[in-house]
Design an enzyme around this catalytic site. Structure first.
Site, PDB file in Angstrom:
ATOM      1  N   HIS A 169      31.346 -50.803  -2.963  1.00  0.00           N
ATOM      2  CA  HIS A 169      32.553 -50.166  -3.528  1.00  0.00           C
ATOM      3  C   HIS A 169      32.249 -48.744  -4.024  1.00  0.00           C
ATOM      4  O   HIS A 169      32.920 -48.242  -4.917  1.00  0.00           O
ATOM      5  CB  HIS A 169      33.143 -50.995  -4.661  1.00  0.00           C
ATOM      6  CG  HIS A 169      33.269 -52.450  -4.337  1.00  0.00           C
ATOM      7  ND1 HIS A 169      34.400 -53.001  -3.785  1.00  0.00           N
ATOM      8  CD2 HIS A 169      32.373 -53.468  -4.423  1.00  0.00           C
ATOM      9  CE1 HIS A 169      34.207 -54.297  -3.589  1.00  0.00           C
ATOM     10  NE2 HIS A 169      32.983 -54.606  -3.952  1.00  0.00           N
ATOM     11  N   SER A 290      31.958 -19.901   2.515  1.00  0.00           N
ATOM     12  CA  SER A 290      33.404 -19.753   2.380  1.00  0.00           C
ATOM     13  C   SER A 290      33.716 -18.271   2.386  1.00  0.00           C
ATOM     14  O   SER A 290      32.934 -17.458   1.890  1.00  0.00           O
ATOM     15  CB  SER A 290      33.844 -20.387   1.065  1.00  0.00           C
ATOM     16  OG  SER A 290      35.038 -19.786   0.613  1.00  0.00           O
ATOM     17  N   LYS A 296      29.702 -21.124  -2.128  1.00  0.00           N
ATOM     18  CA  LYS A 296      29.844 -22.339  -1.325  1.00  0.00           C
ATOM     19  C   LYS A 296      28.826 -22.464  -0.196  1.00  0.00           C
ATOM     20  O   LYS A 296      28.483 -21.508   0.462  1.00  0.00           O
ATOM     21  CB  LYS A 296      31.246 -22.393  -0.685  1.00  0.00           C
ATOM     22  CG  LYS A 296      32.365 -22.639  -1.656  1.00  0.00           C
ATOM     23  CD  LYS A 296      32.351 -24.041  -2.266  1.00  0.00           C
ATOM     24  CE  LYS A 296      32.772 -25.108  -1.300  1.00  0.00           C
ATOM     25  NZ  LYS A 296      34.212 -25.207  -1.118  1.00  0.00           N
ATOM     26  N   GLU A 303      31.050 -32.786   8.697  1.00  0.00           N
ATOM     27  CA  GLU A 303      32.512 -32.893   8.579  1.00  0.00           C
ATOM     28  C   GLU A 303      33.158 -32.925   9.960  1.00  0.00           C
ATOM     29  O   GLU A 303      34.083 -33.684  10.220  1.00  0.00           O
ATOM     30  CB  GLU A 303      33.074 -31.711   7.792  1.00  0.00           C
ATOM     31  CG  GLU A 303      32.760 -31.758   6.310  1.00  0.00           C
ATOM     32  CD  GLU A 303      33.180 -30.473   5.616  1.00  0.00           C
ATOM     33  OE1 GLU A 303      34.394 -30.230   5.491  1.00  0.00           O
ATOM     34  OE2 GLU A 303      32.300 -29.695   5.218  1.00  0.00           O
TER      35      GLU A 303
END
Ligand code: ARG
Length: 470
Positions: A169, A290, A296, A303
């Site tokens: 979980h 970024s 970043k 991804e």
């Protein structure tokens, strides 16, 4: 072929493929709509390979003459060179890869070229081409999975005693070692290879000889063609041979599962790289920055793997839907099998190649993993097992430990930081030997059976895996 022997023929611009039967040509829009040459030209090498085997069989069975065969071989060799060098002129008017090559062959060698299509149809021809293509693609993909498995093993080997929290979980559950976690993916990929190898057996059957749908009246020798092309046998029903694409669907299902596995790993890499976890860092070459936030470093590659999984799953659904309402035998619908299939293969190949490399650049922060395992009472089950081994029924032990965890939580400490008298408030069965059990190291080492996370077991699993890869 030596340049001097090159056959020369101009490329014919005016084309009338279907000839006498038709009273008007198709519109340009219909021509573009029905043509597949823009994408099926990548089957050219397999088309030529299949045509050569077919022609040799036609000559061996005296359906065409030896002189025709010699001309066909010369012509196809030349066409193969023209395609490889990029000088071949592909014409949309000629619809697909098969007609483009056949027309060029006839332009180069005349009537012999027109004899190549004896006892054959584009229906069994295209089914053969796809099977040859897919067989080669499966072999490439299996090698790439093996390379990724190697990379997993190399990383796992360095982390047979690196403790991290195991989650259920996504909450801290029990400690595991990082090598064990990685080896879970090794197992998934092992099953992926099994699925591909099983699928390959069904891909590797020859449709040629089925002709349009019913077989042919010529005395062909299908086994000979099958053998020359490296097929394990022939498709045993002509209607089935030209119409079903279940082998491609199966492949796409196996591919979707591979991507799903890689997507899960990607999700974990992304989480682990988030500073709140800080478990790993990916090499800069797999990340981007970024345009607005200078701080970043984004894990773009994992991804995208996660994102591309959606597209591969989509291709599986596309092929299932393509097939579901087709009456026997061949229908033009089947031309739509190629782009999803090609894109599945391309996506998978790129993803696997990039992944093997990315894994070699994973930097692991052992301290962060260890600290995270210390939060969340990961050894609570060990305390329950300890009490059970001393005679308390497991359900009672579970309740006892729940109270100890509550106490520890209220005092802001880990179970292993409680004193012996504190622990003994919950059960008189607890003695000094409890502290070996409550440490993360003690917990992982105690899971010492095949499939468990004890460092010794993980090392043994890696050794077995290396053997199965070699
Ligand atoms: N381009 C077609 C395909 O990909 C080849 C077979 C066409 N056959 C036909 N009878 N129209 O399926």
């Amino acid at each position: 072929m030596a340049a001097s022997k090159k056959i020369s023929a101009p490329v014919e611009k005016k084309i009338n493929t279907w000839s006498g039967r038709f009273s008007e040509p198709v519109s340009q829009l219909v021509q573009r709509y029905t043509a597949s040459v823009s994408f099926d030209r990548r089957l050219a090498e397999y088309d030529i390979q299949g045509s050569l085997a077919h022609a040799r069989m036609l000559a061996a069975t005296d359906i065409i003459g030896a002189d025709d065969l010699a001309a066909i071989q010369l012509g196809l060799d030349q066409i193969r060179e023209e395609i490889r060098s990029g000088e071949f002129v592909w014409l949309l008017e000629l619809e697909d890869v098969h007609l483009n090559i056949e027309k060029r062959l006839t332009a180069l060698i005349g009537d012999a070229g027109k004899r190549l299509h004896t006892a054959r149809s584009r229906n069994d021809q295209v089914a053969t081409d796809i099977r040859l293509y897919l067989r080669a693609s499966i072999d490439d993909i299996v090698s790439l999975i093996h390379a990724m498995q190697q990379a997993l093993l190399d990383l796992a080997e360095k982390h047979t005693d690196t403790v991290m929290p195991g989650f259920t979980h996504l909450q801290v559950a029990q400690p595991v070692v990082f090598g064990h976690h990685l080896m879970a993916y090794f197992e998934m990929l092992k099953r992926d290879v099994e699925r591909l190898s099983d699928c390959r057996r069904r891909v590797n059957r020859l449709p040629l000889g089925a002709a349009a749908l019913a077989g042919t009246s010529y005395p062909i020798d299908r086994d000979r063609v099958a053998q020359e092309l490296g097929f394990d046998g022939v498709c045993e029903n002509s209607l089935d041979a030209v119409s079903d694409r279940d082998f491609a669907i199966e492949f796409c299902a196996a591919a979707a599962l591979i991507m799903t596995h890689l997507s899960r790993l990607s999700e974990e890499l992304i989480l682990w790289m988030n500073p709140s976890f800080g478990f790993i860092d990916l090499a800069d070459r797999f990340c981007t920055g970024s345009s607005i936030m200078p701080q970043k470093k984004n894990p773009d590659v994992p991804e995208l793997v996660r994102g591309k999984t959606g597209r591969v799953n989509g291709h599986l659904v596309a092929l299932l839907t393509l097939m579901k309402a087709q009456p026997l035998a061949y229908n033009k619908d089947n031309q739509e099998d190629k782009e999803p299939l090609f894109d599945t293969v391309d996506t998978l190949i790129d993803t696997l190649r990039i992944y093997a490399d990315m894994l070699t650049g994973v930097r692991v922060n052992r301290e962060a993993m260890y600290k995270a395992a210390m939060r969340g009472y990961a050894t609570a089950t060990d305390l329950a097992d300890y009490l059970t081994k001393k005679g308390l029924p497991f359900r009672e032990a579970h309740e006892t430990v729940a109270q100890a965890v509550r106490f520890a939580d209220d005092s802001g400490r880990d179970l292993s930081a409680l004193t012996l008298p504190e622990l003994q408030q919950f059960s008189p069965l607890i003695a000094n030997d409890i502290f070996a059990v409550l440490t993360l190291e003690g917990s992982v080492s105690s899971r010492n059976h095949i499939g468990g996370t004890a460092p010794a077991q993980v090392s043994a699993a890696i050794a077995r895996a290396r053997k199965c890869l070699s």
